[in-house]
Design a protein around this motif. Structure first.
Motif, PDB file in Angstrom:
ATOM      1  N   VAL A   1      24.142   4.626  -9.821  1.00  0.00           N
ATOM      2  CA  VAL A   1      24.736   3.621  -8.930  1.00  0.00           C
ATOM      3  C   VAL A   1      25.956   4.245  -8.257  1.00  0.00           C
ATOM      4  O   VAL A   1      26.622   5.126  -8.816  1.00  0.00           O
ATOM      5  CB  VAL A   1      25.147   2.321  -9.667  1.00  0.00           C
ATOM      6  CG1 VAL A   1      23.938   1.675 -10.326  1.00  0.00           C
ATOM      7  CG2 VAL A   1      26.267   2.546 -10.655  1.00  0.00           C
TER       8      VAL A   1
ATOM      9  N   ASP B   1      34.262   9.336  -6.289  1.00  0.00           N
ATOM     10  CA  ASP B   1      34.080  10.279  -7.392  1.00  0.00           C
ATOM     11  C   ASP B   1      32.659  10.842  -7.385  1.00  0.00           C
ATOM     12  O   ASP B   1      32.463  12.054  -7.454  1.00  0.00           O
ATOM     13  CB  ASP B   1      34.376   9.580  -8.723  1.00  0.00           C
ATOM     14  CG  ASP B   1      34.396  10.562  -9.874  1.00  0.00           C
ATOM     15  OD1 ASP B   1      34.957  11.665  -9.701  1.00  0.00           O
ATOM     16  OD2 ASP B   1      33.838  10.251 -10.943  1.00  0.00           O
TER      17      ASP B   1
ATOM     18  N   ILE C   1      47.678   5.131  -8.009  1.00  0.00           N
ATOM     19  CA  ILE C   1      46.408   5.869  -7.884  1.00  0.00           C
ATOM     20  C   ILE C   1      46.283   6.544  -6.516  1.00  0.00           C
ATOM     21  O   ILE C   1      46.360   5.878  -5.480  1.00  0.00           O
ATOM     22  CB  ILE C   1      45.210   4.924  -8.110  1.00  0.00           C
ATOM     23  CG1 ILE C   1      45.200   4.447  -9.568  1.00  0.00           C
ATOM     24  CG2 ILE C   1      43.892   5.610  -7.756  1.00  0.00           C
ATOM     25  CD1 ILE C   1      44.174   3.389  -9.876  1.00  0.00           C
ATOM     26  N   ALA C   2      46.080   7.817  -6.538  1.00  0.00           N
ATOM     27  CA  ALA C   2      45.656   8.597  -5.364  1.00  0.00           C
ATOM     28  C   ALA C   2      46.446   8.255  -4.107  1.00  0.00           C
ATOM     29  O   ALA C   2      47.656   8.027  -4.153  1.00  0.00           O
ATOM     30  CB  ALA C   2      44.150   8.416  -5.159  1.00  0.00           C
TER      31      ALA C   2
ATOM     32  N   GLY D   1      38.004   3.203  -3.046  1.00  0.00           N
ATOM     33  CA  GLY D   1      37.678   3.241  -4.474  1.00  0.00           C
ATOM     34  C   GLY D   1      37.689   1.834  -5.071  1.00  0.00           C
ATOM     35  O   GLY D   1      38.526   1.010  -4.723  1.00  0.00           O
TER      36      GLY D   1
ATOM     37  N   GLN E   1      34.664   6.511 -13.571  1.00  0.00           N
ATOM     38  CA  GLN E   1      34.782   7.857 -13.009  1.00  0.00           C
ATOM     39  C   GLN E   1      34.720   8.888 -14.131  1.00  0.00           C
ATOM     40  O   GLN E   1      35.019   8.599 -15.284  1.00  0.00           O
ATOM     41  CB  GLN E   1      36.082   8.005 -12.220  1.00  0.00           C
ATOM     42  CG  GLN E   1      37.342   7.841 -13.055  1.00  0.00           C
ATOM     43  CD  GLN E   1      38.606   8.047 -12.230  1.00  0.00           C
ATOM     44  OE1 GLN E   1      38.792   9.091 -11.642  1.00  0.00           O
ATOM     45  NE2 GLN E   1      39.491   7.066 -12.221  1.00  0.00           N
TER      46      GLN E   1
ATOM     47  N   PRO F   1      40.590   9.980 -16.906  1.00  0.00           N
ATOM     48  CA  PRO F   1      41.409  10.049 -15.681  1.00  0.00           C
ATOM     49  C   PRO F   1      41.868   8.706 -15.113  1.00  0.00           C
ATOM     50  O   PRO F   1      42.706   8.680 -14.221  1.00  0.00           O
ATOM     51  CB  PRO F   1      40.461  10.727 -14.679  1.00  0.00           C
ATOM     52  CG  PRO F   1      39.090  10.373 -15.142  1.00  0.00           C
ATOM     53  CD  PRO F   1      39.152  10.215 -16.630  1.00  0.00           C
TER      54      PRO F   1
END
Ligand SMILES: Cc1cc2nc3c(=O)[nH]c(=O)nc-3n(C[C@H](O)[C@H](O)[C@H](O)COP(=O)(O)OP(=O)(O)OC[C@H]3O[C@@H](n4cnc5c(N)ncnc54)[C@H](O)[C@@H]3O)c2cc1C
Length: 329
Positions: free
Chosen positions: A30, A36, A102-103, A111, A119, A164
């Protein structure tokens, strides 16, 4: 990247019908935001033949809060939407702060919550197509004797990855459960029990998610009156990066004493690491530096650093003290 077929179901039932039997687990995957999974596919770490795109499933992109303050988060809610939600920001701050950390905004816009919790590890041996490490069916975790600056200091062995996700420790701190749907049924699992240590489960996986299951929702109980929480993350690169160490902390302090405490660590273990013994050190104590220091010491008591990551012990103790100081003042 190997060519693949993209299937776009428009209902959960359709998606569940398409999901793989255990034997096809690697062939059919999926995908949600793809932040990721597509990276893994481009790097040829995984090479599925079919992707089931979840993005068209209705109703899974909502955050709902009932009259009692219980929160339901759909698996397709983006990390950006979590970060912007006013109720979460005021009542479940640990989740908003974890989402903020996050990121980059671009990645947070795409995401999803379900993708973030599922992930795969960032260990560079796992991510290197030429390294047939334990996480990819090999026999050796190369980080144990190799470059292990970013790896686990708690709960390691036989694999020393760190999980992570920043959302996972925050959601565990808030007492979240996840709903896992499969054809004809669904089950609820405490998020804390969703993640599996490599020594206890299948070292090829990080969760109890079975073939044929989709994570559809995260349910969070209304916090106790007076609960305050925070997420502190230390990263090597200031702009955006995964956690070298992170602390999700919650506390109820009334009448000058800590009545309840929650402590979950990120970036230091193969799973989000709940420290029940660290929490216990705080309950009944005055919320002061001495108590926070004791809790931090206890939480790291069983740490077993590798050759290059002893720094994580002092760093994490520091973050624990800072987190509890922030929410107890
Ligand atoms: C440059 C970069 C930096 C990043 N930094 C951080 C960071 O600092 N902190 C952090 O926490 N994350 C970080 N991430 C990870 C990012 O937040 C995740 O990749 C993202 O949340 C995954 O979400 P997605 O929807 O894109 O997942 P996808 O890539 O679509 O899926 C990821 C995995 O989850 C599975 N999956 C997806 N949805 C479901 C579901 N509903 N049920 C079951 N399985 C599912 C997929 O099969 C796949 O294996 C970073 C990613 C990048 C690329």
């Amino acid at each position: 990247m190997k060519a693949f077929e993209l299937i776009r179901p428009t209902s959960l039932e359709q998606a569940l019908d398409l999901l793989p039997k255990p034997a096809e687990r690697e062939r059919v995957r999926v995908v949600a935001g793809g932040q990721d999974l597509y990276t893994e596919m481009k790097d040829r770490i995984v090479e599925p033949d079919q992707l089931i795109d979840l993005k068209r499933l209705p109703g899974l992109d909502r955050i709902e809060v009932d009259a009692a303050g219980n929160v339901t988060i759909g698996a397709l809610v983006t990390i950006a939407a979590l970060s912007e939600h006013a109720h979460l920001r005021s009542k479940l701050t640990v989740i908003s702060e974890a989402a903020d950390s996050i990121a980059s905004l671009q990645i947070r816009n795409v995401g999803t919550v379900g993708g973030n919790l599922n992930q795969r590890p960032r260990c560079w041996y796992y991510r290197h197509v030429g390294a047939h490490c334990l996480k990819k069916g090999g026999t050796v975790c190369f980080s144990k004797e190799g470059f292990n600056k970013y790896n686990a200091i708690l709960g390691g062995g036989p694999s020393y990855i760190v999980h992570p996700s920043d959302l996972a420790p925050a959601l565990i701190c808030a007492g979240a459960q996840v709903v896992l749907a499969k054809k004809g049924s669904s089950r609820s699992v405490l998020l804390e029990k969703y993640f599996t240590l490599p020594s206890e489960g299948d070292p090829l996986r990080e969760t109890v998610l079975e073939a044929g299951e989709i994570l559809t929702h995260v349910n969070i109980p209304a916090p106790s009156p007076g609960w305050r929480s925070t997420y502190i993350k230390f990263k090597e690169r200031g702009s955006f990066d995964f956690a070298l160490s992170a602390v999700a902390a919650g506390v109820v302090a009334t009448g000058g004493l800590v009545r309840a405490a929650n402590l979950v660590l990120g970036g230091v273990a193969p799973i989000p690491w709940r420290s029940a013994s660290g929490e216990a050190k705080l309950v009944g104590q005055k919320p002061d530096t001495a108590a926070f220091r004791e809790a931090a010491k206890e939480a790291l008591r069983r740490a077993e650093p590798l050759s290059d990551n002893e720094y994580k012990v002092a760093l994490t103790k520091n973050l624990i003290e800072r987190a509890f100081s922030r929410i107890s003042s």
